[in-house]
Design an enzyme around this catalytic site. Structure first.
Site, PDB file in Angstrom:
ATOM      1  N   CYS A   1       1.684   0.406  -9.041  1.00 56.83           N
ATOM      2  CA  CYS A   1       2.837   0.889  -8.261  1.00 56.83           C
ATOM      3  C   CYS A   1       4.008   1.140  -9.197  1.00 56.83           C
ATOM      4  O   CYS A   1       4.874   1.962  -8.926  1.00 56.83           O
ATOM      5  CB  CYS A   1       3.198  -0.117  -7.185  1.00 56.83           C
TER       6      CYS A   1
ATOM      7  N   GLY B   1       0.834  -1.197   0.000  1.00 57.44           N
ATOM      8  CA  GLY B   1       0.000   0.000   0.000  1.00 57.44           C
ATOM      9  C   GLY B   1       0.861   1.236   0.000  1.00 57.44           C
ATOM     10  O   GLY B   1       2.021   1.200  -0.437  1.00 57.44           O
ATOM     11  N   SER B   2       0.305   2.326   0.520  1.00 52.25           N
ATOM     12  CA  SER B   2       1.021   3.606   0.485  1.00 52.25           C
ATOM     13  C   SER B   2       2.193   3.592   1.463  1.00 52.25           C
ATOM     14  O   SER B   2       2.182   2.858   2.456  1.00 52.25           O
ATOM     15  CB  SER B   2       0.048   4.725   0.853  1.00 52.25           C
ATOM     16  N   SER B   3       3.181   4.432   1.188  1.00 55.29           N
ATOM     17  CA  SER B   3       4.355   4.508   2.064  1.00 55.29           C
ATOM     18  C   SER B   3       3.947   4.979   3.464  1.00 55.29           C
ATOM     19  O   SER B   3       4.491   4.509   4.466  1.00 55.29           O
ATOM     20  CB  SER B   3       5.399   5.464   1.485  1.00 55.29           C
ATOM     21  N   LYS B   4       2.981   5.890   3.515  1.00 57.08           N
ATOM     22  CA  LYS B   4       2.576   6.451   4.815  1.00 57.08           C
ATOM     23  C   LYS B   4       2.015   5.355   5.727  1.00 57.08           C
ATOM     24  O   LYS B   4       2.450   5.182   6.865  1.00 57.08           O
ATOM     25  CB  LYS B   4       1.515   7.535   4.556  1.00 57.08           C
ATOM     26  N   VAL B   5       1.055   4.579   5.208  1.00 59.64           N
ATOM     27  CA  VAL B   5       0.448   3.523   6.030  1.00 59.64           C
ATOM     28  C   VAL B   5       1.473   2.408   6.276  1.00 59.64           C
ATOM     29  O   VAL B   5       1.579   1.878   7.382  1.00 59.64           O
ATOM     30  CB  VAL B   5      -0.843   2.976   5.374  1.00 59.64           C
ATOM     31  N   GLY B   6       2.259   2.105   5.260  1.00 60.51           N
ATOM     32  CA  GLY B   6       3.259   1.032   5.390  1.00 60.51           C
ATOM     33  C   GLY B   6       4.261   1.305   6.501  1.00 60.51           C
ATOM     34  O   GLY B   6       4.632   0.419   7.260  1.00 60.51           O
TER      35      GLY B   6
ATOM     36  N   GLU C   1       5.755  -3.495   0.456  1.00 61.90           N
ATOM     37  CA  GLU C   1       5.682  -3.126  -0.969  1.00 61.90           C
ATOM     38  C   GLU C   1       4.908  -1.820  -1.040  1.00 61.90           C
ATOM     39  O   GLU C   1       3.680  -1.819  -1.056  1.00 61.90           O
ATOM     40  CB  GLU C   1       4.947  -4.211  -1.765  1.00 61.90           C
TER      41      GLU C   1
HETATM   42  P1  NAD Z   1      -3.397   2.218   1.349  1.00 56.83           P
HETATM   43  O1  NAD Z   1      -2.106   2.399   2.064  1.00 56.83           O
HETATM   44  O2  NAD Z   1      -4.432   3.256   1.519  1.00 56.83           O
HETATM   45  O3  NAD Z   1      -4.080   0.826   1.784  1.00 56.83           O
HETATM   46  C1  NAD Z   1      -3.433  -0.405   1.664  1.00 56.83           C
HETATM   47  C2  NAD Z   1      -4.034  -1.393   2.642  1.00 56.83           C
HETATM   48  O4  NAD Z   1      -3.750  -0.975   3.974  1.00 56.83           O
HETATM   49  C3  NAD Z   1      -5.551  -1.511   2.569  1.00 56.83           C
HETATM   50  O5  NAD Z   1      -5.908  -2.864   2.721  1.00 56.83           O
HETATM   51  C4  NAD Z   1      -6.012  -0.691   3.765  1.00 56.83           C
HETATM   52  O6  NAD Z   1      -7.278  -1.060   4.259  1.00 56.83           O
HETATM   53  C5  NAD Z   1      -4.930  -1.019   4.752  1.00 56.83           C
HETATM   54  N1  NAD Z   1      -4.790  -0.065   5.862  1.00 56.83           N
HETATM   55  C6  NAD Z   1      -5.188   1.238   5.911  1.00 56.83           C
HETATM   56  N2  NAD Z   1      -4.859   1.782   7.103  1.00 56.83           N
HETATM   57  C7  NAD Z   1      -4.234   0.810   7.811  1.00 56.83           C
HETATM   58  C8  NAD Z   1      -3.645   0.757   9.099  1.00 56.83           C
HETATM   59  N3  NAD Z   1      -3.628   1.831   9.904  1.00 56.83           N
HETATM   60  N4  NAD Z   1      -3.076  -0.396   9.514  1.00 56.83           N
HETATM   61  C9  NAD Z   1      -3.047  -1.477   8.698  1.00 56.83           C
HETATM   62  N5  NAD Z   1      -3.601  -1.497   7.470  1.00 56.83           N
HETATM   63  C10 NAD Z   1      -4.189  -0.364   7.025  1.00 56.83           C
HETATM   64  O7  NAD Z   1      -3.016   2.014  -0.193  1.00 56.83           O
HETATM   65  P2  NAD Z   1      -3.985   1.909  -1.464  1.00 56.83           P
HETATM   66  O8  NAD Z   1      -4.509   3.266  -1.775  1.00 56.83           O
HETATM   67  O9  NAD Z   1      -4.952   0.785  -1.303  1.00 56.83           O
HETATM   68  O10 NAD Z   1      -2.962   1.440  -2.598  1.00 56.83           O
HETATM   69  C11 NAD Z   1      -2.211   2.300  -3.384  1.00 56.83           C
HETATM   70  C12 NAD Z   1      -0.776   2.350  -2.903  1.00 56.83           C
HETATM   71  O11 NAD Z   1      -0.210   1.038  -2.870  1.00 56.83           O
HETATM   72  C13 NAD Z   1       0.115   3.137  -3.846  1.00 56.83           C
HETATM   73  O12 NAD Z   1       0.996   3.941  -3.089  1.00 56.83           O
HETATM   74  C14 NAD Z   1       0.885   2.046  -4.610  1.00 56.83           C
HETATM   75  O13 NAD Z   1       2.120   2.471  -5.133  1.00 56.83           O
HETATM   76  C15 NAD Z   1       1.054   1.023  -3.528  1.00 56.83           C
HETATM   77  N6  NAD Z   1       1.307  -0.308  -4.098  1.00 56.83           N
HETATM   78  C16 NAD Z   1       2.586  -0.799  -4.056  1.00 56.83           C
HETATM   79  C17 NAD Z   1       2.885  -2.033  -4.633  1.00 56.83           C
HETATM   80  C18 NAD Z   1       4.287  -2.545  -4.618  1.00 56.83           C
HETATM   81  O14 NAD Z   1       4.479  -3.707  -4.934  1.00 56.83           O
HETATM   82  N7  NAD Z   1       5.292  -1.763  -4.262  1.00 56.83           N
HETATM   83  C19 NAD Z   1       1.878  -2.780  -5.237  1.00 56.83           C
HETATM   84  C20 NAD Z   1       0.576  -2.254  -5.258  1.00 56.83           C
HETATM   85  C21 NAD Z   1       0.310  -1.016  -4.681  1.00 56.83           C
END
Ligand code: NAD
EC number: 1.2.1.3
Length: 509
Positions: free
Chosen positions: A301, A245-250, A267
């Protein structure tokens, strides 16, 4: 649902209801005590169906059962685990078209990409079946007489998988196929806006487990948002959390998991560049950029967000791109001929509009596109912007089909621009020069995890380890030796003699 019901008839072929679905497979049963949510079609923002998400109580039932199931699953011989994954692959093959259609409907990517994404999970199943016979350890010469050292790979127990909306099933495949053959149970939480895909994938896996008389809790899946994600991050029963997901949440997830001494596999966001050198095949480069920047409506991504053009080819490449951008058919992702489907949510569309304002305020000039499409659905125009590589906005990931065109003079300058952003996922150079190619993939070249030559930044094969450096999180998933992250390494020293010689020749009394 009136006329919509006919359109959604195919959902029953993959075990879904076009009205009401329980979203959680816990302890081998489907249940749901969390909020009732509607999942929307991004092409018109109309509801497709309703889903009951997980409550924290559902989560706890799931984890208790999963902990028990882990004891069974880790003792199943690895090649037998591989056979279960083979059966999952076969089940996916039989529903490939329906699942691809569902991906287009719920996520919004065009049908070819929807089917391609399911195919990627099938490929991962095939890869994992072979891997199940190759989880090899090693034998290491011991410095002591009558001693032997060896390395064994053992399962971790449970792997938590949190996935993003844009690859709602491929990323599950990268993780779950490997985690399962490595002897781990999987706890999966998909994105809150793609619950039908989570349910449909889980139904196929559940059927295979049931047919083989295995505990359903080996694969535990839940629909929900941050609350369930946080429960996974905090849970000491889950030694490894794979987060996409996003870098911030990750980053927040990484801190929570680290605080309890767990491991993460991250990722995160990308900000990927394609460099076109003066000796490049311009046709090849332009076709690649179109796919990399416009494919999946810029929501990969690995989407190309920065196009670095040598000053001598700058006008020529842009001219070609501007012509092809004007021919991109925007529309319903399920319709034949559509190249650009909608963004995933109304918020994504607003983000695009806000992003364009910021770009303009930082000196960006719109060469084509730049506007949201009026009417229902989350459609936006494919956009090219001329801007300085120093503009702050260029360092950020705008998750939409927005491409920055940047000019450079030398190879070294292009590499420096490529490496100048916080993210380090994918990168690509178009050149015919062996010198440039080897410099590009070497220590002074691209600092990204994916370093391509004469192909786009996106569309990776599963055989390699996929992932990126810096703010992208450092994780590597799918092929190569990524499997090692899903196992714990036991270094074993065995004394088969009667003496006790100590390492480093130490004489202890
Ligand atoms: P997101 O960070 O908003 O959400 C990702 C997941 O995290 C979702 O399942 C969400 O419900 C969960 N989440 C949200 N808050 C959380 C928390 N506090 N604790 C635990 N889990 C939580 O990202 P998104 O908008 O769904 O996806 C887009 C992002 O993902 C982009 O930045 C994209 O580049 C990245 N991405 C990266 C890869 C990679 O392989 N590097 C692949 C796909 C997507």
């Amino acid at each position: 649902m009136g006329s919509a019901s006919k359109e959604y008839e195919f959902l029953s072929e993959i075990g879904l209801s076009s009205s009401h679905n329980l979203g959680n497979y816990v302890g081998g049963k489907w249940l749901g005590n969390g909020p009732l949510v509607s999942t929307l079609n991004p092409a018109n923002n109309q509801p497709i169906a309703q889903v009951v998400e997980a409550s924290l109580e559902d989560y706890e039932i799931g984890l208790k059962a999963c902990e028990e199931a882990a004891k069974t699953w880790m003792q199943v011989p690895a090649p037998k685990r591989g056979d279960i994954v083979r059966q999952i692959g076969d089940a996916l093959r039989s529903k490939l078209d329906y699942l691809g259609r569902l991906l287009s409907l719920e996520m919004g990517k065009i049908l070819a990409e929807g089917i391609g994404e399911v195919q990627e999970v099938i490929d991962m199943c095939d890869f994992a079946v072979g891997l199940s016979r190759q989880l090899n350890g090693s034998v290491i010469p011991s410095e002591r007489p009558n001693h032997m050292m060896l390395e064994m790979w053992n399962p971790l127990g449970i792997v938590g998988v949190i996935t993003a909306f844009n690859f709602p099933c491929a990323v599950l495949g990268w993780n779950a196929c490997i985690a399962l053959v490595c002897g781990n149970c999987v706890v999966w939480k998909g994105a809150p806006t793609t619950p039908l895909i989570t349910i449909a994938m889980t139904k196929l896996v559940a059927e295979v487990l049931e047919k083989n008389h295995l505990p359903g809790a080996i694969f535990t899946a839940m629909c929900g948002g941050a609350e369930i994600g946080e429960a996974i991050a905090k849970d000491t029963r889950i030694p490894l959390v794979s987060f996409t997901g996003s870098s911030k949440v990750g980053l927040a997830v990484q801190q929570t998991v680290s605080a309890r001494s767990g491991k993460t596999l991250l990722e995160l966001s990308g900000n990927n560049a394609i460099i076109v050198m003066d000796d490049a095949d311009i046709q090849l480069a332009a076709r690649s950029v179109l796919f990399a920047a416009v494919g999946t409506a810029g929501q990969r991504c690995t989407t190309c967000r920065r196009l670095l053009l040598h000053e001598s080819v700058y006008d020529k490449v842009l001219e070609q791109l501007l012509t092809s951008y004007k021919q991109v058919k925007i529309g319903d992702p399920l319709e034949k001929g559509t190249l650009l489907g909608p963004l995933h949510t109304p918020e994504s569309k607003k983000n695009f509009e806000k992003g364009i304002e910021v770009i303009k305020s930082q000196g960006g000039k719109v060469l084509t596109g730049g506007k949201a499409v009026e009417g229902e659905g989350n459609f936006v125009e494919p956009t090219i912007i001329e801007i300085s590589s120093d503009a702050a906005v260029v360092k950020e990931e705008l998750f939409a089909p927005v491409l920055y065109a940047l000019k450079f003079k030398t190879f070294e300058e292009a590499v420096a621009i490529n490496n100048s952003v916080p993210q380090g996922l994918s990168s690509s150079i178009f050149t015919r020069s062996p010198e440039n190619i080897f410099k590009w993939i070497g220590p002074m070249g691209s600092d990204c995890g994916i370093v391509n030559v004469n192909i786009p930044t996106n569309g990776a094969e599963i055989g390699g380890a996929f992932g990126g450096e810096k703010a992208t999180g450092g994780g590597r998933e799918a092929g190569s030796d990524s499997w090692k992250q899903y196992m714990r390494r036991s270094t074993c020293t065995i004394n088969y003699g009667n003496e006790l010689p100590l390492a480093q020749g130490i004489n202890f009394g």
